[in-house]
Design a protein around this motif. Sequence first.
Motif, short mmCIF file in Angstrom:
data_model
loop_
_atom_site.label_atom_id
_atom_site.label_comp_id
_atom_site.label_asym_id
_atom_site.label_seq_id
_atom_site.Cartn_x
_atom_site.Cartn_y
_atom_site.Cartn_z
N GLY A 151 108.28 30.10 39.26
CA GLY A 151 106.66 29.05 38.15
C GLY A 151 106.90 28.40 38.57
N ASP A 152 105.63 28.09 39.61
CA ASP A 152 105.58 26.74 40.04
C ASP A 152 103.90 26.59 38.84
OD1 ASP A 152 104.14 24.62 41.11
OD2 ASP A 152 103.50 25.72 43.30
N LYS A 153 103.78 25.61 38.30
CA LYS A 153 102.35 25.26 37.52
C LYS A 153 102.46 26.36 36.76
CE LYS A 153 100.70 21.96 40.73
NZ LYS A 153 99.37 21.66 41.88
N ILE A 154 103.86 27.41 36.41
CA ILE A 154 103.41 28.24 35.14
C ILE A 154 104.48 28.89 34.91
CG2 ILE A 154 101.11 29.73 36.11
CD1 ILE A 154 103.31 31.87 37.50
N THR A 155 104.71 29.17 33.91
CA THR A 155 106.20 29.24 32.95
C THR A 155 107.03 30.57 33.66
OG1 THR A 155 105.99 29.41 30.66
CG2 THR A 155 107.17 30.51 30.85
N GLN A 156 108.03 30.60 34.55
CA GLN A 156 109.05 31.16 35.53
C GLN A 156 108.92 32.59 34.82
OE1 GLN A 156 112.81 30.00 36.56
NE2 GLN A 156 112.11 30.03 38.84
N ASP A 157 108.81 34.03 35.16
CA ASP A 157 109.48 35.00 34.38
C ASP A 157 109.29 35.74 35.64
OD1 ASP A 157 109.41 37.12 32.82
OD2 ASP A 157 107.35 36.49 31.79
N TYR A 158 110.87 36.17 35.02
CA TYR A 158 111.49 36.78 36.12
C TYR A 158 111.00 38.62 36.02
CZ TYR A 158 115.25 33.38 38.00
OH TYR A 158 114.98 31.85 38.81
N SER A 159 111.08 38.86 35.08
CA SER A 159 110.59 40.44 34.65
C SER A 159 109.11 39.93 35.12
CB SER A 159 110.70 40.02 32.39
OG SER A 159 112.21 40.25 32.46
N GLN A 160 108.43 40.04 34.99
CA GLN A 160 107.03 39.73 35.94
C GLN A 160 107.46 39.63 36.80
OE1 GLN A 160 103.44 40.39 34.38
NE2 GLN A 160 105.33 40.96 33.40
N ALA A 161 108.17 38.68 37.64
CA ALA A 161 108.38 38.63 39.27
C ALA A 161 108.25 39.90 39.62
CB ALA A 161 108.98 38.02 39.37
N ILE A 162 109.75 40.83 39.32
CA ILE A 162 110.35 41.84 39.51
C ILE A 162 109.54 42.78 38.88
CG2 ILE A 162 111.92 43.37 39.18
CD1 ILE A 162 112.71 40.59 41.12
N TYR A 163 108.51 43.33 38.14
CA TYR A 163 107.67 44.04 37.84
C TYR A 163 106.34 44.57 39.35
CZ TYR A 163 103.59 46.73 36.28
OH TYR A 163 102.38 47.72 36.04
N TRP A 164 106.03 43.11 40.01
CA TRP A 164 105.27 43.25 40.86
C TRP A 164 105.52 43.02 42.40
CZ3 TRP A 164 100.47 44.61 39.49
CH2 TRP A 164 100.03 43.59 38.16
N TYR A 165 106.79 43.03 42.28
CA TYR A 165 107.48 42.81 43.50
C TYR A 165 107.73 44.46 43.88
CZ TYR A 165 107.35 38.21 45.30
OH TYR A 165 108.48 36.74 45.49
N THR A 166 108.79 44.82 42.66
CA THR A 166 108.72 46.71 42.58
C THR A 166 107.42 47.21 43.23
OG1 THR A 166 110.38 46.16 40.96
CG2 THR A 166 109.75 48.53 41.25
#
Length: 290
Positions: A151-166
């Motif tokens: 969430g550095d300089k953007i809105t932190q979004d764990y759902s999006q993070a895990i989507y792309w990490y997956t």
Amino acid sequence: MFALVLLSCAQTSFAHQVDEFKEQAKQGSWLALFELGATYYAGKNLPADKSQILAHYTKAANSGDKNAQFTLGLIYAEGKIVPQDYVQTLHWYTKAAEQGDSNAQFNLGLMYHFGKGTAVDYPQAIAWYAKAANQGDLKAQLNLGSLFFRGDKITQDYSQAIYWYTKAAQQGDAKAQTYVGIAYYDGAGVAKDFKLALEWLRKAALQNSKNAQLVIGFIYANANGVNRSDVVALAALDAADIKDSASDREKLVKRMAPKDIETAESLKLEMIKPNNFIKALDDYLQQHPL
């Protein structure tokens, strides 16, 4: 002598091929223009001619060849053939990226991400990373995961993070597999699921991810979706050998019998053998069902 004859034939054949490329280029062949640029770029049996490299790649790029456009971007970024010029790099990467070149899309994302040849622009960086990521670019998937996770300089979004990490984890990346496993363990961006957590962490541990090995230790120490095994937990923590886990290890040891601590040490020695963590774990569990 035989080798000299072969070399002479190869040089003659190569020179003939270059002549053919030149003739095709005169007739407007994009591929020939690109091949000529590549030939001079590599300096194959020819003197490296900077003007020829740039000229042929530029002609091909202006004709719409995305490979030439991407290569020009690289040339201006490297600064070996021409002075480094990130503005030109941005220009040519954009041309190639707009034609769907995933490498150019990823590199363009990097340029907007870190402000090379342009101002830092996170929305643009994310947009270009996403285009590359949707074409399966692993590095773009990892960068998107990292950006949304921090969430550095953007809105932190764990759902999006895990989507792309997956997406990256499904391609076998150990770092991404570890993040996805920890996400399911903590319930960050996804519903907490210890079974899925262990599945992903095992995949990462197979690739010697120390963080994955550590969390596997926590899973067995806390009976998260498995029956508790202090022996497995201590062995995994010691195999991972991460300093931040010292206090957790101390608590674990306090509740263990000396005999179990010795068994854990033996199991750890098996786990730290090259690429043997999961095999040692499974062998132990087979011999000592929980």
